[in-house]
Design a protein around this motif. Structure first.
Motif, PDB file in Angstrom:
ATOM      1  N   ILE A 192       4.842   6.151   1.585  1.00  0.00           N
ATOM      2  CA  ILE A 192       3.570   5.793   0.958  1.00  0.00           C
ATOM      3  C   ILE A 192       3.328   6.739  -0.222  1.00  0.00           C
ATOM      4  CG2 ILE A 192       1.093   5.386   1.409  1.00  0.00           C
ATOM      5  CD1 ILE A 192       3.123   3.907   3.336  1.00  0.00           C
ATOM      6  N   GLY A 193       3.086   6.191  -1.383  1.00  0.00           N
ATOM      7  CA  GLY A 193       2.807   7.025  -2.551  1.00  0.00           C
ATOM      8  C   GLY A 193       1.394   7.573  -2.486  1.00  0.00           C
ATOM      9  N   VAL A 194       1.248   8.883  -2.703  1.00  0.00           N
ATOM     10  CA  VAL A 194      -0.097   9.472  -2.655  1.00  0.00           C
ATOM     11  C   VAL A 194      -0.359  10.367  -3.862  1.00  0.00           C
ATOM     12  CG1 VAL A 194      -0.413   9.374  -0.149  1.00  0.00           C
ATOM     13  CG2 VAL A 194       0.692  11.386  -1.155  1.00  0.00           C
ATOM     14  N   MET A 195      -1.645  10.605  -4.070  1.00  0.00           N
ATOM     15  CA  MET A 195      -2.075  11.554  -5.108  1.00  0.00           C
ATOM     16  C   MET A 195      -3.322  12.265  -4.580  1.00  0.00           C
ATOM     17  SD  MET A 195      -3.990   8.889  -7.586  1.00  0.00           S
ATOM     18  CE  MET A 195      -5.517   8.148  -6.968  1.00  0.00           C
ATOM     19  N   GLU A 196      -3.571  13.457  -5.122  1.00  0.00           N
ATOM     20  CA  GLU A 196      -4.774  14.182  -4.706  1.00  0.00           C
ATOM     21  C   GLU A 196      -5.985  13.575  -5.383  1.00  0.00           C
ATOM     22  OE1 GLU A 196      -4.316  18.649  -3.611  1.00  0.00           O
ATOM     23  OE2 GLU A 196      -3.237  18.284  -5.482  1.00  0.00           O
ATOM     24  N   ARG A 213       7.521   4.925  14.145  1.00  0.00           N
ATOM     25  CA  ARG A 213       8.650   5.168  13.226  1.00  0.00           C
ATOM     26  C   ARG A 213       8.355   6.354  12.329  1.00  0.00           C
ATOM     27  NH1 ARG A 213      12.807   0.926  13.663  1.00  0.00           N
ATOM     28  NH2 ARG A 213      11.772  -0.390  15.185  1.00  0.00           N
ATOM     29  N   ASN A 214       9.391   6.852  11.646  1.00  0.00           N
ATOM     30  CA  ASN A 214       9.175   7.876  10.635  1.00  0.00           C
ATOM     31  C   ASN A 214       8.564   7.226   9.392  1.00  0.00           C
ATOM     32  OD1 ASN A 214      10.257   9.875  12.172  1.00  0.00           O
ATOM     33  ND2 ASN A 214      12.294   9.799  11.210  1.00  0.00           N
ATOM     34  N   VAL A 215       7.419   7.748   8.994  1.00  0.00           N
ATOM     35  CA  VAL A 215       6.787   7.275   7.757  1.00  0.00           C
ATOM     36  C   VAL A 215       6.446   8.526   6.938  1.00  0.00           C
ATOM     37  CG1 VAL A 215       4.868   5.973   6.730  1.00  0.00           C
ATOM     38  CG2 VAL A 215       5.761   5.280   8.962  1.00  0.00           C
ATOM     39  N   PHE A 216       6.745   8.489   5.656  1.00  0.00           N
ATOM     40  CA  PHE A 216       6.508   9.663   4.812  1.00  0.00           C
ATOM     41  C   PHE A 216       5.468   9.342   3.745  1.00  0.00           C
ATOM     42  CE2 PHE A 216      10.620   9.964   6.732  1.00  0.00           C
ATOM     43  CZ  PHE A 216      10.675  11.298   7.156  1.00  0.00           C
ATOM     44  N   ALA A 217       4.744  10.387   3.343  1.00  0.00           N
ATOM     45  CA  ALA A 217       3.857  10.255   2.191  1.00  0.00           C
ATOM     46  C   ALA A 217       4.427  11.148   1.106  1.00  0.00           C
ATOM     47  CB  ALA A 217       2.446  10.712   2.559  1.00  0.00           C
ATOM     48  N   TYR A 218       4.459  10.633  -0.102  1.00  0.00           N
ATOM     49  CA  TYR A 218       5.077  11.391  -1.202  1.00  0.00           C
ATOM     50  C   TYR A 218       4.151  11.416  -2.408  1.00  0.00           C
ATOM     51  CZ  TYR A 218       8.461  12.808  -4.730  1.00  0.00           C
ATOM     52  OH  TYR A 218       9.102  13.487  -5.732  1.00  0.00           O
ATOM     53  N   GLN A 219       3.903  12.647  -2.899  1.00  0.00           N
ATOM     54  CA  GLN A 219       3.064  12.807  -4.102  1.00  0.00           C
ATOM     55  C   GLN A 219       3.928  12.545  -5.328  1.00  0.00           C
ATOM     56  OE1 GLN A 219       0.865  16.585  -2.909  1.00  0.00           O
ATOM     57  NE2 GLN A 219      -0.128  16.051  -4.828  1.00  0.00           N
TER      58      GLN A 219
END
Ligand code: G1P
Length: 294
Positions: A157-161, A241-247
């Motif tokens: 999941i794409g994230v930003m602050e 499942r493995n789910v990642f968040a990436y900035q």
């Protein structure tokens, strides 16, 4: 495995852009002379997406037409020896393979993504939301694809602050820090109040998802706003499942509202060498004319 397909939900009514959206699709509204949806599809194409699936509603035919060939216009441009324009129009018409599916009722983003289930099959796919334009040399969705690949094809999941005060506008992730930019997600919550938000890491609408998400979407109850939320399904996915968040890196414009739309217009005018000097000159002149000194 390589991500080949992207879902782009475009069934929203665009009420924040009324009256323009009374008769035209919000996605066709241009930033200067390029429709907003062009930037979203371009991001997907630059990341190697081969098939775009629009989840549409009535009144959105112009979006599908925009990515189709327009033989009549092409013939006209050719007859009039407008070869540069002809090349531009042709390149848009052959940019990507587009299909669409109707979302017959507006029941939320989770429901919209579920509408495209049969067109995705059993492979991981991308979701890009049209209200957020992200500009970066390496497309934001490509950055998520790379993280997914390095994590054995997991969802990312794409994230930003965002400022704490704005958590109630977004899906907010929570998780364990893996490195400066990556979290292993333990959950996700849709539009929490600032005091309830687990972090200030928000998704502006860029997702790589594995196909298990469809089974989850079929079974989740309605959530925030009484809608079927993609966020709630991702929250369940994290448990299994493995789910990642990436900035991800990139300049993001929230073109779903007038302020973000203006920011994008100004930046794009300043960055394009064809409009830059003209825009600065115009702005100076108009400020003076309107009695404004900065
Ligand atoms: C949707 C999603 C939300 C996400 C946002 C990004 O909300 O539900 O999780 O953060 O898009 O723009 P919407 O803005 O459609 O209410």
């Amino acid at each position: 495995m390589r991500i080949r397909k992207a879902i782009i939900p475009i069934a929203g009514k665009g009420t924040r852009f009324l009256p323009a959206t009374k008769e035209i699709a919000k996605e066709i509204i241009p930033i200067i002379n390029v429709p907003m949806i062009h930037y979203i599809v371009q991001e997907a194409c630059e990341a190697g997406i081969e098939q775009v699936i629009f989840v549409t509603a009535s009144g959105k035919f112009a979006v599908e037409d925009y990515f189709d060939r327009n033989q009549e216009l092409e013939a006209f441009l050719e007859r009039n020896n407008k070869m540069k324009e002809l090349e531009l129009i042709r390149s848009i018409g052959s940019m990507v393979n587009v299909t669409s599916v109707r979302q017959k009722e507006q029941l939320g983003l989770g429901h919209a993504v579920l509408c495209a289930k049969s067109m995705i099959g059993h492979e991981a796919f991308a979701v890009l939301l049209g209200d957020d334009i992200v500009i970066n040399k390496k497309p934001a969705i490509q950055q998520l694809m790379d993280v997914s690949l390095s994590q054995g094809g997991a969802s990312v999941i794409g994230v930003m602050e965002v400022p704490r005060s704005e958590t109630n506008k977004y899906g907010i992730v929570r998780g364990d820090i893996i490195n400066e930019k990556t979290l292993k997600m333990t959950g996700m919550v849709e539009k929490p109040k600032p005091e309830d938000a687990p972090t200030n890491l928000a998704t502006p609408g860029r997702y790589i998802l594995t196909p298990e998400i469809f089974d989850i979407l079929e079974n989740i109850p309605r959530g925030a706003g009484n809608e079927y939320q993609l966020t709630d399904a991702i929250n369940v996915l994290c448990q299994n499942r493995n789910v990642f968040a990436y900035q991800f890196e990139g300049e993001r414009y929230d073109t779903g509202n007038v302020h973000g739309y203006l920011d994008a217009t100004i930046d794009f005018a300043l960055k394009d060498p064809q409009t830059r000097d003209m825009f600065i000159a115009s702005l100076k002149k108009r400020l003076t004319k309107n009695g404004i000194t900065l």
